[in-house]
Scaffold this motif. Structure first.
Motif, PDB file in Angstrom:
ATOM      1  N   PHE A 364       0.885  -1.299  -0.007  1.00  0.00           N
ATOM      2  CA  PHE A 364      -0.064  -0.026   0.139  1.00  0.00           C
ATOM      3  C   PHE A 364       0.885   1.248   0.142  1.00  0.00           C
ATOM      4  O   PHE A 364       0.694   2.162   0.701  1.00  0.00           O
ATOM      5  CB  PHE A 364      -0.861  -0.145   1.022  1.00  0.00           C
ATOM      6  CG  PHE A 364      -1.913  -1.178   1.327  1.00  0.00           C
ATOM      7  CD1 PHE A 364      -2.934  -1.069   0.384  1.00  0.00           C
ATOM      8  CD2 PHE A 364      -1.823  -2.140   2.018  1.00  0.00           C
ATOM      9  CE1 PHE A 364      -3.804  -2.236   0.363  1.00  0.00           C
ATOM     10  CE2 PHE A 364      -2.618  -3.212   2.092  1.00  0.00           C
ATOM     11  CZ  PHE A 364      -3.757  -3.412   1.293  1.00  0.00           C
ATOM     12  N   ALA A 365       1.871   1.242  -1.046  1.00  0.00           N
ATOM     13  CA  ALA A 365       2.713   2.383  -1.225  1.00  0.00           C
ATOM     14  C   ALA A 365       2.053   3.709  -1.587  1.00  0.00           C
ATOM     15  O   ALA A 365       2.491   4.984  -1.013  1.00  0.00           O
ATOM     16  CB  ALA A 365       3.743   2.174  -2.104  1.00  0.00           C
ATOM     17  N   ASP A 366       0.862   3.780  -1.863  1.00  0.00           N
ATOM     18  CA  ASP A 366       0.012   4.798  -2.436  1.00  0.00           C
ATOM     19  C   ASP A 366      -0.608   5.381  -0.981  1.00  0.00           C
ATOM     20  O   ASP A 366      -1.184   6.533  -1.389  1.00  0.00           O
ATOM     21  CB  ASP A 366      -0.935   4.607  -3.319  1.00  0.00           C
ATOM     22  CG  ASP A 366      -0.267   4.218  -4.812  1.00  0.00           C
ATOM     23  OD1 ASP A 366       0.688   4.883  -4.982  1.00  0.00           O
ATOM     24  OD2 ASP A 366      -0.887   3.506  -5.379  1.00  0.00           O
ATOM     25  N   VAL A 367      -0.791   4.781   0.087  1.00  0.00           N
ATOM     26  CA  VAL A 367      -1.248   5.428   1.287  1.00  0.00           C
ATOM     27  C   VAL A 367      -0.524   6.400   2.102  1.00  0.00           C
ATOM     28  O   VAL A 367       0.605   5.868   2.216  1.00  0.00           O
ATOM     29  CB  VAL A 367      -1.975   4.181   1.960  1.00  0.00           C
ATOM     30  CG1 VAL A 367      -2.687   4.794   3.386  1.00  0.00           C
ATOM     31  CG2 VAL A 367      -2.811   3.322   1.389  1.00  0.00           C
ATOM     32  N   GLN A 368      -0.940   7.727   2.033  1.00  0.00           N
ATOM     33  CA  GLN A 368       0.024   8.458   2.769  1.00  0.00           C
ATOM     34  C   GLN A 368      -0.441   8.761   4.102  1.00  0.00           C
ATOM     35  O   GLN A 368      -1.681   8.607   4.480  1.00  0.00           O
ATOM     36  CB  GLN A 368      -0.172   9.969   2.109  1.00  0.00           C
ATOM     37  CG  GLN A 368      -0.013   9.852   0.598  1.00  0.00           C
ATOM     38  CD  GLN A 368      -0.486  11.087  -0.220  1.00  0.00           C
ATOM     39  OE1 GLN A 368      -0.665  12.262   0.421  1.00  0.00           O
ATOM     40  NE2 GLN A 368      -0.888  10.937  -1.501  1.00  0.00           N
TER      41      GLN A 368
END
Length: 504
Positions: A364-368
């Motif tokens: 989930f690298a897109d979760v900031q």
């Protein structure tokens, strides 16, 4: 434990009787009605005048009648939420207690209250006193100031110790500026012990003391994938949906029953001492209390241990698209506001780092991750001499064994008093779990208020007899304000209390 000769016991009871008379005469209800009429919503910028007026028109005059001198201190962090600092010094050589209260409340939600009720007036229905702030915190500081007045009368105007007050109007927005003010005013607020009231008892029937609170980390999780929404019929199935991505990301943080699975956000094991302190405390059970989900949360723990001695991760809000008027479109962004409640020993300073690393490992690298607010966890060592003293005082007054919580499940700004000011901290709450705090229909129980007046009169009285002795004992033992995981000697303190309670 408090020391009482027969003559002292008679005078002590006179102070308690005077405190009870404040309730029986209707004076406490009158004070509360007047204070609830101030619309002190700290989240509402339009109520800045009410926040200032509560201090200048209500709290300062009340303290003046008790012999305090006070001053209003500006809040550079949030101008609309000033502070009041007051002191009643009988002799600089005497021991000193610092107390605290907050006069701000959450929003009234006027139109959501039950018919015949309103947030800005007191409505009495049987044992319930309804109104915004009745439980949090106007009712509680009203009880404490009234009980102090009763003891002053019983002691003929001399307490035998000094009292200082720090009062804020921004607790419900996270106490902005409180730590800075206490650091700047450290000498003015110096004391031997901190005693105040906020939060709930473990139940309406059982007096309670807590020694600190769980901390909190509020954080946002955001998935921002593209500019603008796109038609779900034309593009559904080929465009990632940020809400679905975010839902799976959250599910990777906690398991299907709500237990935290991020290693860095889990607390150390619960010590035997803390388990012992919580062994006779039952969570919930009051009328209007929600039904506990017995299988929710960390396995192998009791409900009380899950709330008081463990960590929890909650989703407070989740938004994607327009929930009030949804359209056939894949939203571009999804956002969740989450919260970690944690006990002492948790690596909370690295919460964002732990979350980001965990999410990356799970794809989930897109979760900031964005931390928006933090509050420290604190816990006074249960072996501190002040702990046995206050438990014994309450037992003497009430004839009940009080509950000892190593820390509150919620969060109060205890770190300011414990860490910044370096004080041993004792909290004696006068609310109960089903009081609808922060919700419509907030209320204080009259029966608890009456008992609390007596309990606080006993505590204020016993300080006059014992403050010097306890402060000296603490100094002789080399006791420090240890906000540790209560791993050492809570069981010894509990045994000491049990013996003390049996002797009264």
């Amino acid at each position: 434990m408090p020391s009482h000769t027969s003559d002292n016991a008679r005078q002590r009871q006179e102070a308690i009787d005077r405190a009870h008379a404040i309730y029986d005469s209707g004076r406490l209800l009158d004070d509360l009605a007047r204070r609830l009429s101030f619309r002190t919503e700290s989240q509402n910028e339009a109520q800045a005048a009410a926040l200032h007026a509560y201090l200048t028109e209500e709290i300062a005059p009340t303290l003046s009648r008790l012999g305090f001198t006070s001053r209003i201190v500006a809040n550079s962090a949030v101008e609309r939420a000033p502070f009041l600092i007051a002191e009643r010094i009988e002799d600089p050589a005497l021991p000193t207690v610092l107390t605290y209260g907050h006069g701000d409340v959450v929003r009234g939600y006027d139109d959501q209250w039950r018919a015949s009720l309103a947030p800005w007036r007191v409505t009495v229905q049987k044992d319930r006193w309804y109104g915004r702030g009745s439980a949090d915190n106007k009712g509680q500081h009203s009880i404490n100031f009234a009980a102090l007045g009763a003891v002053l009368q019983a002691r003929r105007g001399k307490l035998g110790y000094n009292v200082k007050v720090i009062f804020e109007m921004g607790e419900e927005i996270g106490s902005p500026g409180l730590d800075e003010i206490c650091a700047a005013e450290r000498e003015a607020l110096s004391a031997d012990v901190f005693i105040a009231s906020d939060g709930p008892r473990v139940s309406a029937e059982r007096p309670t003391v807590f020694l600190g609170s769980r901390g909190g980390v509020n954080f946002d999780l955001t998935v921002d994938l593209r500019e603008g929404a796109h038609h779900s019929g034309n593009w559904g199935g080929v465009l990632r949906n940020p809400a679905i991505v975010l839902a799976h990301a959250i599910a990777s943080l906690v398991d299907h029953r709500g237990a935290i699975v991020v290693d860095g956000l889990r607390p150390p094991p619960i010590s035997d001492a803390v388990r012992h302190a919580l062994s006779d405390i039952e969570l919930g059970g009051d009328e209007n209390a929600p039904a506990i989900d017995p299988e929710w949360g960390e396995p192998g723990l009791t409900p009380t241990e899950r709330v008081i001695a463990w960590n929890s991760l909650e989703v407070l809000a989740f938004k994607a698209g327009n929930p009030d008027a949804p359209v056939n479109a894949i939203p571009p962004v999804a956002r969740a506001t989450c919260q970690l409640r944690f006990v002492v020993g948790t690596d909370s300073a690295r919460a964002a780092e732990h979350l980001s690393a965990h999410l990356a490992r799970h794809g989930f690298a897109d979760v900031q991750v964005s931390v928006t607010r933090t509050a420290a966890a604190t816990r006074l060592d249960p072996e501190d001499p002040w702990v046995d003293w206050v438990l014994s005082s309450i037992a003497t007054t009430s004839g009940k064994k009080p509950a000892l919580l190593p820390n509150l499940g919620g969060t109060v700004p205890n770190d300011v008093f414990a860490d910044t000011l370096g004080l041993p901290t004792l909290w004696v709450p006068h609310s109960y779990p089903a009081c609808s705090q922060h919700a419509p229909n907030e209320h204080l129980l009259g029966s608890v208020a009456r008992e609390a007046l007596g309990l606080m009169a006993g505590i204020w009285w016993d300080l006059g007899e014992d403050a010097h002795r306890i402060a000296a004992l603490r100094s002789a033992r080399g006791t420090h304000v240890a906000h540790v995981c209560a791993s050492a000697t809570a069981s010894a303190a509990a045994a000491s209390f049990a013996a003390a309670a049996l002797s009264h």
